[in-house]
Scaffold this active site. Structure first.
Site, PDB file in Angstrom:
ATOM      1  N   SER A   1      -0.723 -12.752  -6.551  1.00  4.89           N
ATOM      2  CA  SER A   1       0.680 -12.251  -7.174  1.00  4.89           C
ATOM      3  C   SER A   1       0.211 -12.942  -8.770  1.00  4.89           C
ATOM      4  O   SER A   1      -0.275 -13.880  -8.850  1.00  4.89           O
ATOM      5  CB  SER A   1       1.757 -12.839  -6.680  1.00  4.89           C
ATOM      6  OG  SER A   1       1.902 -14.141  -7.010  1.00  4.89           O
ATOM      7  N   ASP A   2       0.824 -12.161  -9.767  1.00  4.77           N
ATOM      8  CA  ASP A   2       1.076 -12.682 -11.055  1.00  4.77           C
ATOM      9  C   ASP A   2       2.200 -13.913 -10.936  1.00  4.77           C
ATOM     10  O   ASP A   2       2.691 -14.035 -10.007  1.00  4.77           O
ATOM     11  CB  ASP A   2       1.495 -11.714 -12.101  1.00  4.77           C
ATOM     12  CG  ASP A   2       1.183 -12.122 -13.482  1.00  4.77           C
ATOM     13  OD1 ASP A   2       0.877 -13.267 -13.772  1.00  4.77           O
ATOM     14  OD2 ASP A   2       1.168 -10.949 -14.302  1.00  4.77           O
ATOM     15  N   TRP A   3       2.048 -15.060 -11.835  1.00  6.41           N
ATOM     16  CA  TRP A   3       2.859 -15.862 -11.769  1.00  6.41           C
ATOM     17  C   TRP A   3       4.349 -15.753 -11.679  1.00  6.41           C
ATOM     18  O   TRP A   3       4.848 -15.239 -12.739  1.00  6.41           O
ATOM     19  CB  TRP A   3       2.275 -16.864 -12.850  1.00  6.41           C
ATOM     20  CG  TRP A   3       1.180 -17.926 -12.490  1.00  6.41           C
ATOM     21  CD1 TRP A   3       0.960 -19.249 -12.641  1.00  6.41           C
ATOM     22  CD2 TRP A   3       0.069 -17.466 -11.950  1.00  6.41           C
ATOM     23  NE1 TRP A   3      -0.075 -19.620 -12.297  1.00  6.41           N
ATOM     24  CE2 TRP A   3      -0.752 -18.440 -12.088  1.00  6.41           C
ATOM     25  CE3 TRP A   3      -0.752 -16.290 -11.602  1.00  6.41           C
ATOM     26  CZ2 TRP A   3      -2.282 -18.534 -11.505  1.00  6.41           C
ATOM     27  CZ3 TRP A   3      -2.005 -16.239 -11.254  1.00  6.41           C
ATOM     28  CH2 TRP A   3      -2.817 -17.510 -10.999  1.00  6.41           C
TER      29      TRP A   3
ATOM     30  N   ALA B   1       5.537 -13.356  -9.732  1.00  4.69           N
ATOM     31  CA  ALA B   1       5.783 -11.722  -9.656  1.00  4.69           C
ATOM     32  C   ALA B   1       6.033 -11.485  -8.063  1.00  4.69           C
ATOM     33  O   ALA B   1       6.169 -10.383  -7.664  1.00  4.69           O
ATOM     34  CB  ALA B   1       4.639 -11.032  -9.975  1.00  4.69           C
TER      35      ALA B   1
END
Length: 871
Positions: free
Chosen positions: A290-292, A294
């Site tokens: 995941s993006d941070w 997200a």
């Protein structure tokens, strides 16, 4: 390959898709775009090309792991939990230290004694595969030298749908083929150096506004859900997925899912995007992180294809996690199937082994969160005081490479004869962009300001400069060496002093201007990541018009994150040359001197179109919410028609087209030839996968999963895999606890039986059906240097597919050729089956239509010297 249904020459393919888009002109009077579910999440293929050895090693390793260890490997330890921007838990019993994840796509963020490389966009402007590979390899070397395991780059999302979008410069180009080459070569380079590349952000992440609810609310926008990028199936395949397919073909080890929603389903739990498009159709064998922040769900994101939670906590420094103990519990109670956790761990470890890493890893020798030599290793908890920064110099001789890329990525847009310079009598340099930031090049955190010369944008995609050679310093050194007179005025606002200087006799005036942008968490002068406009910053346009009105030999150098509006001044006869120098990194000044003085004969090509107006680009940033408090809706109604494809479709004049760039010599194109290959008929993939593998039983006694307080001390806010109680409902803190997987999850989410392979997928080949990459035609042309100096030329191969819904032309191949004066070199380009295909939404496969197809070889998208019909 014949079209399946509606892919005729006079009508485009249907837009019906797995991710259905139902457009309408007015919100509230249409159904919102939807993303159809796809389950189960595909598991790794032990026979996948390039992954067999890594798979075998990963299986041996993962089969020894406990459930807690697998959860530890898949969950970040929390923001500031350890040294890197992201780390997962260690497996000390098996000798594996915590894996380190670190930005950025142009260097190592937040450290010292590292290099600051040119941006991806500047590298793309070289149109040089070898240079792009060398850039990736050098960044991989530096990351490895710091103890980084996963480098968070390269970038294909944003692709560049809108020129004002804040992070376009981190990627390569709005053309999917040029970006695909950038992704392929960068992934190969980074991973050949022994570091896992992370292709990001998958997918449709095309602007900064409304990408995160908290961020948007902080700017005063009252929304409850993030932006939805609404993309139809044909556009998804033919445009936005194209470069990610190239990254998968290159063997990329990890892919980062994006913040925003895709057809109203969050990117990091969108089963159509992650399970189907990425893992099923493209056959991606690595892991999805995941993006941070997200990640928005626990079990739901696990079965939708997410393999790793970053940075592990639900919100920075909350100490709470969707995974960690919740994932432990979800596997124990059967909500998340055992095979899914095993597959997560397999994908992570296979990526580790694929790039040549082992469990015997070099230590991490820096801290992103602490700049001093000594400090807490657990920054968020302020615990573990020790030496955290060892100040390891990883730069090697990369400064030479950076200078070469920056010079060879500088596009000569205009030249009426003033360049190259040859010991000019008097050089006057004007503009703040020529000089230093008075507070130092790293004064603004993550480059979140625009002072002095611009050599990178702002945000997480940055790196600290080890030094920054300004244009003023380099030009002055050259002038002193030549015996030239030299003066500079390093502000845009000293009008009277500037007029007095450039009005003198024998002056060559070089004006430096810029335009900046970056990531949405930083606001620079009201630009919330995305640019407010396409004009030059700090009244740069007025500066150029003033200087050129006073000096008949004015040269303009633009450092920018993308196109700017040149309409008001580019054709002035007093402006004798214009150069776009992109974002050149630490060797900025030296690189521009190399080009201005002819030490490097320019051959770079613009990786985007320079339109006359902002409106001429068609698509634009959505700056205001358009769906009440609910998710803003951004409909990609232009389909595949972005950048030059849109300008061509609208038959709109441009200032400088995609692929355009001048040289200090001249070239002639002749003798196009087309050779048809013996590629066979296309055979869709058939068959099914093996059943999901699992690795043994585990205890279901919750007391076996409690925090082992007798073994080590609990660190505040650190994310662990352990439960805090043997009461499952209390341990989960989930109001839905007690529901069965069948009640809680979509149908087939826990199915571990063999699954059918999509016809467009590869049997064992990541990137899609192997036959998509068969060479169908080889196109050659002769390129002659008709000038008097050695130079490099970039012949470009375009194709016209012939359908009513196809772009006028599309880039398919290119080369950068060095040619001596009077000599001829042969350009050789290839067209694969994918290059000649459209996505058929009914058949769910690539098909070659019966439309007549033409090929062009030329020097830009609108200067197509040679043409031939494909036989």
């Amino acid at each position: 390959m014949k079209p399946a249904a509606a892919l005729a020459c006079l009508a485009g393919g249907s837009l019906a898709a797995a991710a259905t888009l139902n457009p309408s002109n007015k919100l509230g009077k249409r159904d919102l775009a939807t993303s159809e579910p796809f389950y189960p999440s595909p598991w790794m293929n032990p026979n996948a090309e390039g992954w067999q050895e890594a798979y075998a090693k990963a299986r041996d390793f993962v089969s020894q792991m406990t459930l807690l260890e697998k959860v530890n490997l898949t969950t970040g330890v929390g923001w500031g939990g350890e040294q890197c921007v992201g780390q997962v838990g260690a497996i000390p019993r098996l000798g594996l230290r915590s894996l380190c994840f670190q930005d950025s796509p142009l260097g190592i963020r937040g450290t010292d004694y590292n290099s600051a490389f040119p941006s991806g966009q500047t590298a793309a402007a070289t149109f040089d595969r070898g240079l792009i590979y060398r850039r990736g390899y050098a960044m991989g070397e530096e990351a490895k030298g710091k103890g980084v395991n996963v480098l968070l780059g390269p970038v294909a999302g944003p692709l560049g749908r809108m020129p004002a979008a804040g992070r376009n410069w981190e990627g390569f180009s709005p053309d999917p083929v040029l970006t695909g080459v950038g992704m392929f070569e960068s992934v190969k380079g980074i991973q050949d150096a022994g570091v896992i590349a992370c292709a990001k952000h998958f997918i449709g992440n095309e602007q900064e506004h409304f990408r995160q609810v908290g961020e948007a609310q902080g700017y005063g926008f009252d929304i409850k859900e993030t932006l939805s990028s609404n993309i139809d199936d044909k556009t998804m395949h033919e445009l936005y997925m194209w470069p990610f397919a190239d990254a998968v073909r290159a063997g990329v080890g990890s892919i980062m899912c994006s913040y925003q929603q895709i057809n109203n389903s969050y990117g990091c739990q969108n089963s159509a995007a992650l399970n189907h498009l990425l893992k099923n159709e493209l056959g991606f064998q690595g892991f999805i992180l995941s993006d941070w922040q997200a990640q928005h769900t626990g079990a739901a994101s696990a079965v939708a294809g997410l393999d790793m939670s970053m940075p592990g906590d639900t919100v920075f420094n909350s100490g709470e996690s969707f995974w960690g103990p919740n994932l432990t519990l979800a596997v124990l109670n059967g909500t998340v199937p055992t095979y899914r956790l095993d597959d997560m761990a397999m994908r992570i470890m296979a990526a580790v082994f694929k790039v040549g890493q082992s469990t015997d890893m070099e230590p991490i020798n820096f801290s992103f969160f602490v700049q001093d030599t000594y400090g807490p290793i657990h920054a968020s908890a302020n615990e573990g005081y020790q030496q955290v920064n060892f100040h390891v110099d990883v730069r090697g001789d990369h400064g030479h490479l950076i200078r070469e890329i920056a010079a060879k990525g500088t596009v000569l847009l205009k030249n009426t004869g003033s360049l190259p310079l040859n010991k000019p009598k008097f050089v006057a340099v004007i503009g703040e962009d020529a000089g230093p930031n008075p507070n130092g090049p790293n004064a603004c955190s993550d480059r979140g300001c625009n002072r002095g010369t611009l050599a990178m944008g702002w945000g997480s995609g940055t790196a600290n400069y080890p030094y920054l050679i300004t244009p003023d310093a380099a030009l002055q050194a050259q002038a002193v060496s030549d015996g030239s007179r030299y003066e500079s005025i390093l502000t845009n606002y000293a009008t009277s002093q500037t007029k007095a200087l450039v009005s003198k006799d024998n002056v060559t005036a070089i004006v430096f201007v810029n335009a900046d942008s970056g990531e949405g968490y930083i606001n620079v002068d009201g630009n919330i990541g995305d640019r407010k406009n396409l004009t030059l910053w700090k009244d740069g346009d007025a500066l150029i018009k003033n200087v050129s009105s006073w000096c008949s030999n004015t040269i303009v150098v633009i450092h920018s994150v993308g196109p700017t509006l040149l309409t008001d001044w580019y054709d002035s006869p007093n402006i004798t040359a214009i150069l776009w120098a992109g974002l050149p990194g630490q060797e900025s000044g030296n690189a521009i001197v190399d080009v201005l003085y002819g030490k490097v004969n320019p051959a770079a090509r613009s990786p985007f179109t320079w339109g006359a107006t902002r409106e001429s680009y068609g698509a634009d940033v959505l700056y205001e919410p358009n769906n009440g408090n609910d998710a803003p809706q951004q409909d990609f109604t232009e389909g595949v028609f972005i950048d030059y494809r849109y300008f061509d479709k609208a038959n709109t004049p441009v200032i400088y087209e995609f692929g355009y760039g001048l040289s200090y010599t001249t070239f002639e194109y002749s003798n196009i030839r087309v050779e048809k290959s013996n590629a066979g008929e296309y055979n869709p993939t058939t068959g099914e996968t093996a059943p999901a593998p699992t690795f043994g039983n585990f205890s279901t006694d919750l007391s076996d999963y409690l925090f082992p307080s007798s073994e080590f001390r609990y660190i505040y806010q650190y994310i662990y895999p352990y439960l805090n109680t043997t009461d499952p409902e209390d341990a989960s803190a989930d109001p839905h606890y007690g529901q069965t997987a069948e009640e809680f999850l979509p149908p087939h989410a826990t199915d571990a039986s063999p699954q059918p392979l999509p016809r467009s997928a590869g049997k064992n080949e990541p990137g899609g059906n192997r036959q998509l990459y068969d060479v169908m035609y080889t196109v050659t042309a002769d390129i002659t240097n008709t000038g008097s100096v050695v130079g490099e030329e970039v012949p470009q191969l375009y194709v016209a597919l012939g359908g009513a819904d196809d772009p006028v032309v599309q880039l398919r191949d290119f080369a950068r050729l060095r040619i001596d004066p009077g000599q001829t070199a042969q350009f050789r380009g290839t067209l694969t089956r994918r290059d000649l295909s459209n996505w058929d939404t009914a058949l769910q496969d690539w098909v070659v239509s019966d439309c007549e197809k033409k090929v062009f070889v030329g020097r830009s998208s609108r200067k197509l010297d040679l043409c031939a019909v494909l036989p």
